[in-house]
Design a protein around this motif. Structure first.
Motif, PDB file in Angstrom:
ATOM      1  N   VAL A 306       0.863  -1.184   0.061  1.00  0.00           N
ATOM      2  CA  VAL A 306      -0.054   0.080  -0.108  1.00  0.00           C
ATOM      3  C   VAL A 306       0.850   1.198   0.027  1.00  0.00           C
ATOM      4  O   VAL A 306       0.705   1.987  -0.833  1.00  0.00           O
ATOM      5  N   VAL A 307       1.919   1.266   0.876  1.00  0.00           N
ATOM      6  CA  VAL A 307       2.860   2.539   1.044  1.00  0.00           C
ATOM      7  C   VAL A 307       3.560   2.619  -0.318  1.00  0.00           C
ATOM      8  O   VAL A 307       3.740   3.772  -0.876  1.00  0.00           O
ATOM      9  N   VAL A 316      -3.665   7.928   1.691  1.00  0.00           N
ATOM     10  CA  VAL A 316      -3.262   6.445   1.642  1.00  0.00           C
ATOM     11  C   VAL A 316      -2.043   6.179   2.314  1.00  0.00           C
ATOM     12  O   VAL A 316      -1.840   5.027   3.226  1.00  0.00           O
ATOM     13  N   LEU A 317      -1.024   7.198   2.246  1.00  0.00           N
ATOM     14  CA  LEU A 317       0.434   6.951   3.142  1.00  0.00           C
ATOM     15  C   LEU A 317      -0.049   6.958   4.414  1.00  0.00           C
ATOM     16  O   LEU A 317       0.446   6.173   5.274  1.00  0.00           O
ATOM     17  N   PHE A 322      -0.065   3.540   9.332  1.00  0.00           N
ATOM     18  CA  PHE A 322      -0.711   2.857  10.440  1.00  0.00           C
ATOM     19  C   PHE A 322      -0.620   1.488  10.434  1.00  0.00           C
ATOM     20  O   PHE A 322      -0.525   0.606  11.601  1.00  0.00           O
ATOM     21  N   GLY A 323      -0.936   0.931   9.197  1.00  0.00           N
ATOM     22  CA  GLY A 323      -0.837  -0.455   9.023  1.00  0.00           C
ATOM     23  C   GLY A 323       0.370  -1.147   9.391  1.00  0.00           C
ATOM     24  O   GLY A 323       0.334  -2.373  10.041  1.00  0.00           O
ATOM     25  N   VAL A 379      11.950   7.266  -3.074  1.00  0.00           N
ATOM     26  CA  VAL A 379      12.050   7.082  -1.637  1.00  0.00           C
ATOM     27  C   VAL A 379      10.867   5.899  -1.191  1.00  0.00           C
ATOM     28  O   VAL A 379      11.195   5.439  -0.222  1.00  0.00           O
ATOM     29  N   LEU A 380       9.966   5.878  -2.138  1.00  0.00           N
ATOM     30  CA  LEU A 380       8.944   4.865  -1.798  1.00  0.00           C
ATOM     31  C   LEU A 380       9.521   3.601  -2.113  1.00  0.00           C
ATOM     32  O   LEU A 380       8.761   2.418  -1.678  1.00  0.00           O
ATOM     33  N   ALA A 381      10.426   3.519  -2.590  1.00  0.00           N
ATOM     34  CA  ALA A 381      11.225   2.115  -2.994  1.00  0.00           C
ATOM     35  C   ALA A 381      11.484   1.280  -1.704  1.00  0.00           C
ATOM     36  O   ALA A 381      11.942   0.153  -1.770  1.00  0.00           O
ATOM     37  N   THR A 382      11.807   2.276  -0.587  1.00  0.00           N
ATOM     38  CA  THR A 382      12.027   1.546   0.531  1.00  0.00           C
ATOM     39  C   THR A 382      11.202   0.473   1.135  1.00  0.00           C
ATOM     40  O   THR A 382      11.553  -0.434   1.945  1.00  0.00           O
ATOM     41  N   SER A 383       9.997   0.724   0.677  1.00  0.00           N
ATOM     42  CA  SER A 383       8.869  -0.171   1.183  1.00  0.00           C
ATOM     43  C   SER A 383       9.140  -1.609   0.557  1.00  0.00           C
ATOM     44  O   SER A 383       8.821  -2.443   0.990  1.00  0.00           O
ATOM     45  N   TRP A 384       9.420  -1.550  -0.795  1.00  0.00           N
ATOM     46  CA  TRP A 384       9.887  -2.906  -1.422  1.00  0.00           C
ATOM     47  C   TRP A 384      10.789  -3.459  -0.788  1.00  0.00           C
ATOM     48  O   TRP A 384      10.992  -4.716  -0.591  1.00  0.00           O
TER      49      TRP A 384
END
Length: 415
Positions: A306-307, A316-317, A322-323, A379-384
């Motif tokens: 999701v992130v 959404v972020l 939270f999740g 920076v969102l790639a850190t979630s992967w």
């Protein structure tokens, strides 16, 4: 003979009744003192994530280089905490807690006075050596206070201070750093640590029931392969938190294009999730063998996606933050109870190892995320990166732990 007596004493933290002389109020004050200490520790640990950009600018450092202050703290926990726990095996747990608070004060004051990145990194390493040992000793005191069959809730109570720090302490510390300068975060944390030390001095009971024991008893836990398996599962799975949390400021300001003032709000939302997950996880750990871990790791995988896919949208972020916090924290009390099952005679050391695993996760998440940024990914790639780690942790757990638990339970059955 001495080692046998100590092993029985360790198990007593889980299997004996709480002393009748201890009133409900005294128990509550003891647990509050322990949680207040973890609140101070958590405010310093997580607060550093929120001020990375501030001290990086002050020291003319890149974000990946500045991240090493976070990583150094994590390595302080991973390397220093088990060594301190082993070296202090014979100390009463109350005395150990007070000594750790002194080291904590020194580490944070040096952090506040650091003239360059090298000194800040060294000071964060020193401060990190306290954390795992404090949680290990605190878990023993909390289990003694709670009584039998509530080890998961006992550890969750000690962790409560850490989760509250993510809601209030870390955002407030980040705000203090933004307004007055990043150094004042560490001054404030040192003051919190001093107050925690006073609370421990006043409200953690002086009792021989919390005495230490032979070093060899604690060391035997290190020779048990499943202790290291659970340690590895924890480090991989919980790195999902830090792959996101370490970079929460640039995620908010760069990916979601929000103002810096939103960063403390994002930190607080993440912290509320962690608090909810910790409370749920404590009860799951006492009722089920592994559902807190498997369910938590499965859910965190969903929220990481999701992130990664929707984090450019601030609503959404927020849902994703939270999740991630809630689902990952669900697993931590179960990790503690699993470690205790495989090494029941070394409760302080396994508590320290649990926090060491969490801070190895901190390092994995920070280094993995920094690698993704250095490679040119957004920076969102850190979630992967976090998703890869948590899937590896689940796979290792599925292949090893259910069978090991069946063998352990079979070996304990009479006849």
């Amino acid at each position: 003979m001495q080692e046998t007596a100590y092993a029985a004493q360790c198990v007593a933290a889980e299997t004996t009744h709480t002393p009748a002389a201890a009133s409900r109020r005294n128990k509550a004050l003891t647990l509050f003192a322990l949680a207040f200490g973890t609140f101070a520790i958590g405010t310093g640990e997580f607060g550093t994530n929120g001020i990375i950009e501030l001290y990086a600018e002050d020291f003319d450092a890149t974000i990946p280089l500045a991240t090493w202050a976070v990583t150094a703290y994590a390595f302080g926990v991973v390397i220093g905490s088990p060594l301190i726990t082993i070296a202090a095996a014979r100390l009463n747990r109350r005395t150990l807690l007070l000594g750790l608070i002194i080291v904590f004060l020194v580490g944070n004051l040096v952090s506040a006075l650091a003239p360059n990145m090298a000194v800040l990194i060294a000071a964060r390493f020193l401060t990190g050596t306290v954390q795992g040992a404090y949680f290990g000793a605190g878990a023993v005191v909390a289990a003694y206070t709670y009584g039998p069959g509530r080890g998961g809730q006992a550890f969750a109570t000690v962790m409560t201070g850490l989760t509250i720090a993510t809601i209030f302490g870390s955002p407030a510390g980040t705000f203090v750093g933004q307004v007055f300068g990043w150094q004042w975060l560490y001054v404030a944390v040192a003051i919190l640590g001093l107050l925690a030390g006073v609370a421990i001095l006043m409200w953690v009971p002086r009792t021989a029931d919390l005495a230490g024991g032979p070093v060899t008893t604690e060391l035997r836990a290190l020779a048990r392969p499943m202790v290291w398996v659970i340690f590895s599962v924890a480090a991989l799975g919980i790195s999902s938190i830090f792959a996101v949390y370490t970079f929460i400021a640039p995620i908010v300001t760069d990916a979601a294009q929000a103002a810096p003032v939103v960063v403390p709000v994002a930190l607080a939302i993440f912290g509320v999730g962690m608090a909810v997950g910790n409370a749920v996880g404590g009860r799951l750990a006492d009722q089920f063998t592994s559902r807190g871990l498997t369910g938590g790791f499965a859910l965190v995988s969903v929220f990481l996606v999701v992130v990664a896919l929707g984090g450019a949208s601030l609503p959404v972020l927020f849902v994703g933050l939270f999740g991630v916090g809630a689902s990952a924290m669900m697993a931590i009390p179960t990790i503690q109870t699993l470690l205790a099952r495989f090494a029941p005679d070394a409760p302080t050391l396994v508590g320290a190892l649990n926090l060491s695993a969490l801070n190895l996760a901190n390092a994995l998440g920070a280094v993995g995320g920094a690698f993704a940024l250095t490679a040119g990914f957004g920076v969102l790639a850190t979630s992967w990166v976090g998703l890869i780690f948590v899937i590896l942790g689940l796979l290792i757990f599925a292949v090893t732990t259910p069978r090991a638990l069946r063998l352990l339970d079979g070996a304990r059955k009479p006849g």
